[in-house]
Design an enzyme around this catalytic site. Structure first.
Site, PDB file in Angstrom:
ATOM      1  N   ASP A   1      47.022 -27.501  47.301  1.00  0.00           N
ATOM      2  CA  ASP A   1      46.074 -28.064  46.332  1.00  0.00           C
ATOM      3  C   ASP A   1      45.276 -26.978  45.601  1.00  0.00           C
ATOM      4  OD1 ASP A   1      44.928 -27.648  48.899  1.00  0.00           O
ATOM      5  OD2 ASP A   1      43.191 -28.874  48.366  1.00  0.00           O
ATOM      6  N   HIS A   2      45.582 -25.723  45.912  1.00  0.00           N
ATOM      7  CA  HIS A   2      44.917 -24.622  45.204  1.00  0.00           C
ATOM      8  C   HIS A   2      45.896 -23.755  44.409  1.00  0.00           C
ATOM      9  CE1 HIS A   2      40.873 -25.135  47.086  1.00  0.00           C
ATOM     10  NE2 HIS A   2      41.628 -25.883  47.887  1.00  0.00           N
TER      11      HIS A   2
ATOM     12  N   HIS B   1      38.603 -20.528  56.917  1.00  0.00           N
ATOM     13  CA  HIS B   1      39.440 -21.712  56.725  1.00  0.00           C
ATOM     14  C   HIS B   1      40.639 -21.618  57.666  1.00  0.00           C
ATOM     15  CE1 HIS B   1      40.391 -25.337  54.682  1.00  0.00           C
ATOM     16  NE2 HIS B   1      41.429 -24.885  54.009  1.00  0.00           N
TER      17      HIS B   1
ATOM     18  N   HIS C   1      43.282 -19.361  48.330  1.00  0.00           N
ATOM     19  CA  HIS C   1      44.128 -19.389  49.532  1.00  0.00           C
ATOM     20  C   HIS C   1      45.397 -20.170  49.242  1.00  0.00           C
ATOM     21  CE1 HIS C   1      41.972 -23.188  49.773  1.00  0.00           C
ATOM     22  NE2 HIS C   1      42.719 -23.593  50.771  1.00  0.00           N
TER      23      HIS C   1
ATOM     24  N   HIS D   1      35.438 -30.403  45.704  1.00  0.00           N
ATOM     25  CA  HIS D   1      36.502 -30.486  46.712  1.00  0.00           C
ATOM     26  C   HIS D   1      36.289 -31.718  47.597  1.00  0.00           C
ATOM     27  CE1 HIS D   1      39.335 -29.169  49.903  1.00  0.00           C
ATOM     28  NE2 HIS D   1      39.919 -28.546  48.901  1.00  0.00           N
TER      29      HIS D   1
END
Lengths: 304, 304
Positions: free
Chosen positions: A67-68, A143, A63, A271
């Protein structure tokens, strides 16, 4: 059995800490390496891991939270400087391409290889990658923005031939593929040797599911039935259950419930919220529900 | 004297290594902290440095190459999550704003503070920031894309008052500012006490120049006359002189020539190519031209 491993490059959450990098991991299957998520600092971690950059041809982004994916551009740029020519395939929601394309145009001029974006529909489970030996499917997650996990599943292989039986019955090598495919063997004397005597069972099909980021989904286990190893986000412990709901994250206990309900063999939790200086409490909570749980950690390698 | 220091967060060049992060540093002057460049991983290095995030209100970006700005978005995002409300000012070439603005819109929704972009003309030297105690000016550099350095210069301060003389001549506190400004003092008896007897000289004006990335500029010293401390890129050693020319970078020897010609007090060299496993050779080459040279290193702090 062929290697099937997960290398953790980063398992922190949005706020970087001195202990954890943002999300990224390498799924190594046979000779191939797939990257899942690419938070800031991933290319440094990749270097630290001493994995071969050039073997990465596919990057799956769960997504569009920083942070991804904030490490992607730097990694693309570095690959270019290192002389990469093989195309790199990026799987992510459709909105990723335009914003990254404009950055690539500005920052990575004269890139010597193609970056191919493959839009992903996070609302349903479908196969988005397939080759001779495995498939990768999406896992719809819940999410704050469209988000999906990824399920890496080996294709079934043929049974193993018993070399000793080839000798006993003097079977020519040309027949091996037929026997692997299930054929019996008839000797020159007309005796039929059943296939089960000539083969050993195929390796079990292994699979790995990556589920981050997501609120607890009580029905998620239905998509994870029979999975060998599950990585499930565990941003919080029970002490922050309300926060998990509010920010669409999971607790360690909830991750373990998914693992238990799905009947997976092994659970890796990661995570982690920056608020935990030691994640042992998360591990203990998860193990109350599902004992075969392990903590993700930078540079850890888990066999599927 | 008030603190005036440079904290090195990263001093590698484009390819990250296990030893160096991409370019970033903090210039600390009195109570203020200014960031210069912001390569990938800067926010992690900032955390490691234990400097106070909240004191950074101004970020100067020398040019739009990834190793000088790929850490910006992650840092902006983190500042938001940490509850920042004070505006953050970014100084960079005009093309930076649109590409970063679209990323901020996508990745940093609900940012609780304003990000203000200030376009910088890299082709000439001009003051781009000024407050009560210092100015920051651009230094035109010669690189593959528009690029400038930054010169941090304290404003002259007033002389120090001699407290012992105040007592000797029974001078009221209300007169201190007049005396600091140069006034003599006349006693009730009509004696004139010259100002020089009542004061000590002001602190010398200190300055710090950051010059990265640039090809060797034989005339650069004219803009750096009297600078206290110079950071000059030294991507290569003499062994790669041709490469330095080709890629618009400098050698350690060239950096030292600039320092020598400008008559600076101290030279810091950085922006090391990944090909040097040990930068001592660069230090030695630089010191042949300018002895007061030091190697930048992550987490090193240099007093100006």
């Amino acid at each position: 059995m062929e290697p099937f491993r997960v290398h953790i490059l980063g398992c922190g959450s949005a706020l970087p800490t001195l202990r954890h990098y943002a999300s990224s991991q390498i799924v190594e299957i046979r000779e191939k390496m797939f990257m899942v998520d690419c938070g800031e600092g991933t290319q440094m971690q990749l270097r630290r891991s001493r994995l071969r950059f050039t073997k990465i041809n596919h990057v799956f982004i769960s997504h569009l939270h920083g942070d991804h994916c904030f490490g992607l551009l730097g990694m693309l740029s570095t690959f270019g400087m290192l002389g990469r020519v093989a195309p790199l395939h990026i799987y992510a929601t459709a909105e990723m391409e335009p914003v990254f394309r404009s950055q690539i145009d500005l920052f990575c001029q004269n890139l010597g290889y193609d970056v191919m974006f493959h839009p992903v529909d996070t609302s349903r489970s479908e196969v988005i990658y397939e080759d001779r030996s495995l498939t990768v499917s999406t896992i719809p997650l819940l999410h704050r923005v469209p988000c999906c996990g990824f399920l890496f599943r080996e294709k079934p292989t043929l049974p193993h031939i018993r070399r000793d039986m080839l000798d006993v019955y003097d079977i020519p090598v040309s027949q091996i593929n037929n026997i692997k495919s299930g054929m019996d063997w008839t000797t020159p004397d007309g005796d039929v040797i059943p296939n089960s005597r000539l083969t050993l069972p195929a390796d079990p099909v292994r699979s790995y599911a990556y589920c981050s980021d997501t609120r607890y989904m009580p029905g998620l286990h239905r998509l994870l039935r029979g999975v060998t190893m599950l990585y499930h986000e565990s941003t919080y412990g029970d002490d922050n259950q309300a926060r998990a709901v509010k920010y669409f994250h999971s607790t360690a206990t909830e991750a373990a419930r998914v693992a238990r309900d799905a009947g997976v063999k092994k659970l890796i939790i990661g995570h982690f919220s920056a608020r935990y200086e030691d994640e042992k409490i998360l591990l203990e909570e998860a193990r109350c529900e599902f004992s075969n749980t392990f903590l993700a950690e930078e540079m850890a390698v888990f066999n599927v």
